[in-house]
Design an enzyme around this catalytic site. Structure first.
Site, short mmCIF file in Angstrom:
data_model
loop_
_atom_site.label_atom_id
_atom_site.label_comp_id
_atom_site.label_asym_id
_atom_site.label_seq_id
_atom_site.Cartn_x
_atom_site.Cartn_y
_atom_site.Cartn_z
N ASP A 41 -16.41 -25.76 -53.86
CA ASP A 41 -16.01 -26.63 -52.72
C ASP A 41 -17.06 -26.53 -51.74
O ASP A 41 -17.02 -27.17 -50.75
CB ASP A 41 -14.63 -26.89 -52.45
CG ASP A 41 -14.03 -25.56 -51.75
OD1 ASP A 41 -14.78 -24.41 -51.73
OD2 ASP A 41 -12.87 -25.41 -51.52
N SER A 42 -18.15 -25.37 -51.98
CA SER A 42 -18.88 -25.28 -50.89
C SER A 42 -19.95 -26.68 -51.05
O SER A 42 -20.67 -27.01 -50.01
CB SER A 42 -19.87 -24.24 -51.00
OG SER A 42 -20.27 -24.20 -52.61
N ASP A 47 -13.49 -25.65 -58.50
CA ASP A 47 -12.37 -25.08 -57.33
C ASP A 47 -11.45 -26.21 -57.30
O ASP A 47 -11.62 -27.47 -57.45
CB ASP A 47 -13.39 -25.20 -56.21
CG ASP A 47 -13.89 -23.66 -55.69
OD1 ASP A 47 -13.28 -22.54 -56.27
OD2 ASP A 47 -14.79 -23.85 -54.84
N LYS A 49 -10.78 -22.21 -59.95
CA LYS A 49 -10.47 -21.03 -59.03
C LYS A 49 -9.83 -21.62 -57.93
O LYS A 49 -9.87 -22.57 -57.60
CB LYS A 49 -12.16 -20.97 -58.64
CG LYS A 49 -11.95 -19.76 -57.38
CD LYS A 49 -13.37 -19.09 -57.36
CE LYS A 49 -14.34 -20.00 -56.36
NZ LYS A 49 -13.82 -20.33 -55.02
N GLU A 51 -7.78 -20.09 -53.98
CA GLU A 51 -8.03 -19.08 -52.98
C GLU A 51 -6.45 -18.64 -52.73
O GLU A 51 -5.50 -19.37 -52.46
CB GLU A 51 -8.31 -19.65 -51.60
CG GLU A 51 -10.04 -20.09 -51.77
CD GLU A 51 -10.56 -20.94 -50.24
OE1 GLU A 51 -9.76 -20.41 -49.56
OE2 GLU A 51 -11.74 -21.28 -50.85
N GLU A 75 -14.95 -12.44 -51.27
CA GLU A 75 -16.00 -12.75 -50.45
C GLU A 75 -15.74 -12.23 -49.06
O GLU A 75 -14.85 -11.94 -48.32
CB GLU A 75 -15.91 -14.46 -50.05
CG GLU A 75 -16.51 -15.34 -49.18
CD GLU A 75 -16.81 -16.48 -49.25
OE1 GLU A 75 -15.95 -17.11 -50.02
OE2 GLU A 75 -17.51 -17.32 -48.67
O1 KIV Z 1 -17.39 -22.95 -52.92
C1 KIV Z 1 -17.99 -21.77 -53.34
O2 KIV Z 1 -19.32 -22.26 -53.42
C2 KIV Z 1 -17.50 -20.94 -53.49
C3 KIV Z 1 -18.25 -19.52 -53.45
C4 KIV Z 1 -18.65 -18.95 -52.07
C5 KIV Z 1 -17.57 -18.32 -54.03
O3 KIV Z 1 -16.15 -20.58 -53.53
#
Ligand code: KIV
Length: 259
Positions: A45-46, A84, A112, A114, A181
């Site tokens: 989600d970056s 994510d 993934k 959090e 992280e």
């Molecule tokens: O969203 C993302 O790019 C991430 C990485 C920073 C691990 O979760």
């Protein structure tokens, strides 16, 4: 290979050949990273910051994720595709299952999320449904607003204890790996030694984890307006785009038209 087989292969890398994970958000980049030999393509989600122009990941929706995951999946990479779960799409195990099924239908091999102890039940639910799960511990970008910024983790004894408990909970719940992280290097090494699943580090120092994950724009220099201090920038894509644009503009502006 199926998503389960690919994630089991990543799990089997614990303590072995380090895992190289890179974020990807579109078809050509996914193809190039896969050709380069990436082990994991993370549709992270970056995306919200480095592609969509939002200030942080809290603006990313499930629709955004599905759109970009599908583009990455069209590259048919050999690498494991991890998607994510966006903020507030996994507030309950049931919601997490529905969201994860949508990500898998769009092409994710694994998801993934959090959080540690607080997500153990959700991880168990997803794993029981056959969806491989990667954890994400340490600094949690989706909590940036509550935390008032991006803060390094593992600095105090309480944070160290919490990280160890979270990592053990995520592993016990059946995750095949976890991202760590922005954890201080000594604690990242300790967490890595404490769990049976691979840790994939970002901003935790080198050789403290079983692998690394990098945001692709940090790696190739395509988002020059913010580069994290720990990034190892290997190319200058922004510079090349600016150069090519100037060459094109100069050629068009200086050409004479005969009509
Ligand atoms: O969203 C993302 O790019 C991430 C990485 C920073 C691990 O979760």
């Amino acid at each position: 290979m199926t998503g389960s087989e690919k994630s089991s292969a990543i799990l089997a890398r614990k303590g072995g050949r380090p895992i190289a994970a890179i974020t990807a958000y579109d078809y050509p980049t996914a193809r190039l990273l896969d050709e380069g030999g990436a082990d994991v393509l993370l549709v992270g989600d970056s995306l919200g910051m480095v592609v969509l122009g939002f200030p942080d990941t809290t603006h990313v929706t499930l629709e955004h994720m599905l759109h970009h995951l599908a583009a990455v999946a069209r590259a048919k990479p050999a690498a494991l595709i991890v998607g994510d779960l966006p903020i507030h799409t996994y507030d309950t195990p049931e919601q997490a299952l529905a969201t994860s099924r949508a990500l898998v239908a769009a092409g994710a091999d694994a998801v993934k999320l959090e959080g540690g102890v607080s997500q153990a039940e959700t991880i168990r639910t997803l794993v029981a449904a056959g969806i491989p799960v990667c954890g994400h511990l340490g600094m949690l970008p989706q909590s940036v607003l509550e935390e008032g910024g991006y803060k390094k983790k593992g600095k105090t004894p309480a944070q160290r204890e919490a990280l160890l408990a979270d990592a053990r909970a995520v592993a016990a719940a059946g995750a095949f790996a976890t991202v760590l992280e922005s954890v201080v290097p000594a604690v990242a090494s300790e967490v890595t030694a404490a769990v049976s699943i691979p840790t994939i580090g970002i901003g935790c120092g080198e050789t403290t984890c079983d692998g690394e994950v990098t945001v692709v724009s940090d790696l190739v220099g395509s988002y020059p307006w913010f580069v994290p201090p720990f990034a190892r920038v290997e190319a200058d894509v922004a510079g090349e785009i600016r150069k090519a644009t100037r060459a094109y503009i100069d050629r068009v502006h200086s050409s004479s038209s005969d009509h």
